[in-house]
Scaffold this motif. Sequence first.
Motif, mmCIF file in Angstrom:
data_model
loop_
_atom_site.group_PDB
_atom_site.id
_atom_site.type_symbol
_atom_site.label_atom_id
_atom_site.label_comp_id
_atom_site.label_asym_id
_atom_site.label_seq_id
_atom_site.Cartn_x
_atom_site.Cartn_y
_atom_site.Cartn_z
ATOM 1 N N THR A 1 -4.007 -0.255 4.441
ATOM 2 C CA THR A 1 -4.156 0.535 5.656
ATOM 3 C C THR A 1 -4.936 -0.203 6.731
ATOM 4 O OG1 THR A 1 -6.197 1.593 4.855
ATOM 5 C CG2 THR A 1 -4.100 2.671 4.318
ATOM 6 N N ASN B 1 -3.841 8.434 11.265
ATOM 7 C CA ASN B 1 -2.998 8.189 10.095
ATOM 8 C C ASN B 1 -1.528 8.202 10.481
ATOM 9 O OD1 ASN B 1 -5.240 8.021 8.368
ATOM 10 N ND2 ASN B 1 -5.364 10.246 8.255
ATOM 11 N N SER C 1 0.817 -1.216 0.000
ATOM 12 C CA SER C 1 0.000 0.000 0.000
ATOM 13 C C SER C 1 0.848 1.263 0.000
ATOM 14 C CB SER C 1 -0.942 0.015 1.212
ATOM 15 O OG SER C 1 -0.228 0.201 2.420
ATOM 16 N N HIS D 1 2.446 11.906 5.688
ATOM 17 C CA HIS D 1 2.648 12.619 4.417
ATOM 18 C C HIS D 1 4.145 12.866 4.216
ATOM 19 C CE1 HIS D 1 2.139 15.009 0.986
ATOM 20 N NE2 HIS D 1 1.075 15.720 1.325
ATOM 21 N N HIS D 2 4.791 11.928 3.528
ATOM 22 C CA HIS D 2 6.234 12.025 3.341
ATOM 23 C C HIS D 2 6.652 13.264 2.569
ATOM 24 C CE1 HIS D 2 5.592 7.676 4.068
ATOM 25 N NE2 HIS D 2 6.736 7.782 4.709
ATOM 26 N N HIS E 1 0.416 5.213 9.893
ATOM 27 C CA HIS E 1 1.012 4.029 9.275
ATOM 28 C C HIS E 1 2.398 4.360 8.742
ATOM 29 C CE1 HIS E 1 1.222 0.210 7.271
ATOM 30 N NE2 HIS E 1 1.224 0.724 6.056
ATOM 31 N N GLY F 1 -4.127 5.415 7.763
ATOM 32 C CA GLY F 1 -3.465 5.947 6.587
ATOM 33 C C GLY F 1 -2.013 6.288 6.861
ATOM 34 N N PRO F 2 -1.247 6.592 5.794
ATOM 35 C CA PRO F 2 0.173 6.899 5.936
ATOM 36 C C PRO F 2 0.405 8.334 6.377
ATOM 37 C CG PRO F 2 -0.454 7.094 3.649
ATOM 38 C CD PRO F 2 -1.679 6.597 4.377
ATOM 39 N N GLY G 1 2.730 2.783 2.343
ATOM 40 C CA GLY G 1 2.863 3.659 3.499
ATOM 41 C C GLY G 1 4.006 3.327 4.429
ATOM 42 N N THR H 1 9.577 5.465 8.711
ATOM 43 C CA THR H 1 9.913 6.800 8.245
ATOM 44 C C THR H 1 10.962 7.456 9.137
ATOM 45 O OG1 THR H 1 7.717 7.061 7.254
ATOM 46 C CG2 THR H 1 8.961 9.076 7.722
ATOM 47 N N ALA I 1 8.082 3.366 2.002
ATOM 48 C CA ALA I 1 8.161 4.549 2.855
ATOM 49 C C ALA I 1 9.603 5.032 2.982
ATOM 50 C CB ALA I 1 7.586 4.248 4.234
ATOM 51 N N ALA J 1 -0.668 14.441 7.810
ATOM 52 C CA ALA J 1 -1.222 13.170 7.345
ATOM 53 C C ALA J 1 -2.695 13.263 6.969
ATOM 54 C CB ALA J 1 -1.022 12.099 8.409
#
Length: 268
Positions: free
Chosen positions: A45, A206, A14, A259-260, A208, A256-257, A16, A213, A21, A246
Motif C-alpha cells: 500500500t 484507500n 499486496s 472493498h471488492h 488503491h 489501502g485497497p 489491491g 477494478t 484485484a 474501503a
Amino acid sequence: MTAIAVTVAGSDSSGGAGVQADLKTFSALGVYGASVFAALTAQNTRGVTGILDVPPDFVTAQFNAVYSDLTVGATKIGMLSRTDVIEAVRAGLKRYQVHNVVLDPVMVATSNDPLIDDAAVESLVELLFPLADLITPNLQEVARILAVPVAETREEMSAQAVRLKDMGPAAVLLKGGHGTSSQSVDLLLDEEGEHWLEAPRIDTRNTHGTGCTLSSAIAAGLAHGHDMITAVRGAKAYVTAAIAAADTLEIGHGHGPVHHFHALWEKA
C-alpha cells in the motif's frame, strides 16, 4: 453458459490492484476469472519496490493455454510495461479473434510509482488501441498519451476523448476520478456520442486499485452479455460502493485497497 473473463495484466503482491484485484472483481460480480500474467510486481500500500517482466514467449504460452480451452466472454488488459510483451498480447488477441476487449492503459501506481516507459506507451497506442472495444485512461494518462495538460473542464475532456477515439478504439472512457470537484465525473464516448457519468467523490485515502477494478468490472458486465453503456454504468456503481466501503478494511499503512467484496462480506 458460465460467464468467463480473462485479465492480462501485472500482479500486485499486496492484493489491491492488478491481476489480484481483477480476479476479485470478476468473482464479486459473478464471473469466472482466468489470467495471463504479463509482469510481477513487488508492492504494497506504500509503493512499488520492484517489477519483473514475464518473458513474451511465456505470455504467449499462457495466452494459448487459456484461450484455446476457455470460452472467454471478455478480456481486460492492464499493466503491460514492455514493447515485446505488448507485441505478444497483440498477436494473441488476433490469433484468437478476441472480442470485448477492455484496455486500461496503466502507467502509474496509486503511490505515483511509474509502471511503463515512453516506448511502451507508444507501442500500446499503436498496437493495442485499434483492437480495443474500450480504453479506460484517467486524466493523467490521457495527458501523457496526448502530450497535453491534464483536462480541467468538460470541454477539455470532450476534446481529448475525441482525439483518443481517433487512435482506433471503438469507445473511450475518460475517467475523472483524479479530479478535484465534488463529483467524480467520467466521460464515455462511443459511436452514439457522449455519455456523462457522475458519482459523489468519496473522501478516503484507500483508493488503491480503483482503475483496475473499474476496467475489470466493465469486462465482467460485457462477459454477462450487457451492452457497453450498461456495463460501464454498472461498473461505476460497483466501484463507487467499493470505495465507500474501503475504510471498513484495515489493510497496510499507505493507500489501502477498495472493498471488492463489500456486498458479500456484509451478508456473511
